[in-house]
Design a protein around this motif. Structure first.
Motif: not given
Length: 617
Positions: A445-449, A462-475, A483-487, A504-509
């Protein structure tokens, strides 16, 4: 559509290769004052140059550019960890505050004098000395002094954001060596330090000395840059006004920059609302991050009537890393087999086709799209030599070679699900009554923030759509994550303190990775709040490669160290990567223009709005 103004793709890469070849040149043999400093070799521009090659010194002055951000803000101090700051003050270098040196985004890592008229260092780069320009002034007319410089460096290093302290810890001493000069002596063999010490914002000591610098607030900072803060509506809007008395307007490095009379940033709850404001003409620039939307969603009145143009800006910078990061501080994700199982279950091929039509390539390593990227197959040569002492602690694939799974065209990739189940079983997890459990009967059990305002590279939808597809796959694995949405404020608070399992993670290099990599991947970030080490990795091998990058005397050795680091990060399986783009897609008002000669870094801090202008009507 207006395309990148580089004459051709081959011309672009010729310029990139030239920058790299310059890096092979030997270092100066003796210390002497210089107008610029490069990480390797000589700066591309000789003393007496007239302007940076990607600016238009004849650009007209005037007009307003209206830009936008998602989220909100409650602080005008972006140099500390506390608060939710106005990021344009920090991400638009040289606009409000200036540093001793300024970066050319047409070279991998070269700095030219800004507040400093010269820089001096020894052949081993054990120290660096800067001499201030006598004419340097803050926006209130007072002189920028060595006292301001020294106070700024010590304050940022001891009370500022953690991104400053790591470098400050490598300073043995800071001393005034003349009426307008300061020298930094280092306690660590690291060639990059001589450049990094030229890139700190210089603040006015008198404004801050009776205040607690570590506290956030809405006090307007006094800087020396070409703009001053004009209006502030906390959380909603901030505008910057061009200073007609700007001290540095005649410098070569400022020619063709700072062209707008006003730069305004409006804040929106999310990217969807922001896009609607762009379509309605309330903001002037939109960066489109998804190729399919670029082709599909720009048939609206302003575009059809010619009030909006589309431009594509090529670049030669690395992809960086974008995707879902797993926090290994949670024992659930401490096992590389579990992280690989998550990567197998994430059907990138289907997600990419669904969201972007499959037009953009996938990130295959942290430095994709550049020669810094790890090479396919087993490690060889100097890369293998650097990794050999750590062979026993490196995850599989680091030395042998690592590649991401291909995924399938359908929503359920049976091959990926089967591979994930095998890996999870090896790690002690089995499906029982439709739910994945361990030998203690504890569920997986884990949380996607997620940030409800989205991110710099993806909209919230877009991030929610990506996560929703992923969540369905994890089933299919017996996993049902929350899945928790925060301000934005809550999201920043939790991620700064690593209170998440996956997010969600983004690091420009950049093309010149160095000491900042410790802030991204160093062990101190496991417990030190506010670092970019969201995955919580502890890797002596990674830290050794970063140290090797700083010690390298030749570009070849530096390149090997970066490629070795890339292998460690990629095979560490910390992030489930998505796609990146080899171009930036900017839709903008038809009256806005930019120079023909696009810089190596393309659409990067220092490009827009810095060198853009508004055509006179």
């Amino acid at each position: 559509m207006r395309f990148c103004k580089i004459t051709s793709k081959s011309a672009f890469w010729r310029r990139f290769t030239l920058c790299v070849c310059v890096a092979y040149l030997p270092l100066a043999s003796s210390a002497e004052p210089m107008h610029a400093i490069a990480m390797y070799g000589k700066p591309a521009l000789e003393p007496g140059f007239s302007h940076l090659p990607y600016t238009n010194p004849q650009a007209p002055k005037g007009g307003t550019i209206r830009l936008a951000e998602t989220g909100s803000f409650d602080s005008l101090n972006p140099w500390i960890l506390m608060g939710n700051p106005v990021w344009p003050i920090y991400t638009q270098p040289g606009m409000l505050t200036e540093s001793l040196m300024t970066r050319s985004i047409d070279e991998p890592f070269t700095l030219y004098g800004l507040l400093a008229e010269s820089v001096e260092t020894d052949p081993g780069r054990g120290w660096v000395e800067f001499t201030l320009r006598p004419e340097a002034r803050f926006s209130d007319g007072s002189a920028v002094t060595i006292e301001d410089v020294m106070w700024s460096y010590e304050t940022l290093g001891t009370r500022g954001h953690p991104r400053y302290s790591a470098v400050w810890d490598k300073v043995e001493k800071m001393e005034q060596t003349g009426p307008r000069s300061v020298r930094f002596t280092f306690n660590t063999a690291d060639r990059e330090l001589a450049l990094l010490m030229g890139m700190r914002p210089i603040l006015k000591k008198a404004q801050w000395q009776d205040r607690d610098f570590s506290q956030s607030g809405l006090m307007v900072p006094i800087g020396s840059g070409p703009y001053v803060i004009d209006r502030v509506d906390p959380g909603r809007m901030i505008s910057f006004r061009r200073n007609p008395d700007y001290w540095g307007r005649d410098l070569p490095v400022t020619q063709g920059t700072g062209n707008f009379d006003e730069i305004r940033f409006d804040y929106f709850a999310d990217a969807s609302t922001m896009f609607e404001a762009f379509k309605a003409g309330e903001i002037d620039v939109w960066r489109e991050l998804v190729a399919a939307r670029w082709d599909r969603d720009f048939d609206f009145p302003a575009m059809r009537e010619g009030r909006i143009e589309k431009s594509e800006i090529a670049h030669g910078r690395p992809s960086g890393i974008i995707g879902l990061v797993m926090n290994t501080r949670n024992p659930l994700f401490a096992d590389w087999r579990v992280r690989q199982a998550m990567i197998e279950a994430f059907n990138y091929r289907f997600i990419n086709m669904t969201l972007s039509g499959g037009k953009d390539p996938r990130i295959t390593s942290y430095f994709s799209n550049s020669e810094l990227a790890m090479q396919p197959g087993p490690a060889t040569g100097r890369v293998a030599e650097l990794l050999a002492p750590f062979a026993g602690e490196l995850p599989p694939g680091t030395l042998e070679g690592y590649a991401l799974p291909k995924g399938g065209e359908r929503a359920v990739d049976r091959r990926g699900i089967s591979a994930a189940l095998r890996l999870l079983a090896e790690a002690g997890w089995k499906v029982q009554d439709g739910e994945l459990r361990d030998d203690r009967n504890q569920p997986f059990s884990f949380e996607i923030l997620l940030n409800q305002s989205g991110s710099a590279m993806r909209t919230s939808a877009e991030t929610r759509q990506i996560v929703n597809i992923f969540v369905e796959s994890l089933r299919n694995l017996g996993i049902r994550p929350r899945v928790t949405l925060l301000d934005p404020a809550q999201y920043v608070e939790r991620t700064n303190n690593y209170q998440f399992d996956m997010t969600w993670y983004e690091r420009g290099l950049s093309l010149s990775p160095g000491n900042e990599q410790l802030l991204y991947w160093g062990a101190n970030g496991v417990t030190q709040t506010g670092s970019k080490n969201w995955m919580g990795m502890t890797s002596p091998a990674a830290e050794a490669m970063i140290a090797e990058m700083g010690r390298a005397r030749t570009y070849e050795d530096y390149l090997a160290a970066v490629r070795a680091l890339d292998r460690i990060l990629t095979a560490g399986r910390y992030v489930i990567p998505v796609s990146y783009s080899r171009i930036s897609r900017l839709a903008h008002g038809a009256s806005l223009d930019y120079p023909e000669n696009t810089p190596l870094y393309g659409d990067w801090p220092g490009f827009m709005p810095d060198i853009w202008w508004q055509e006179r009507k």
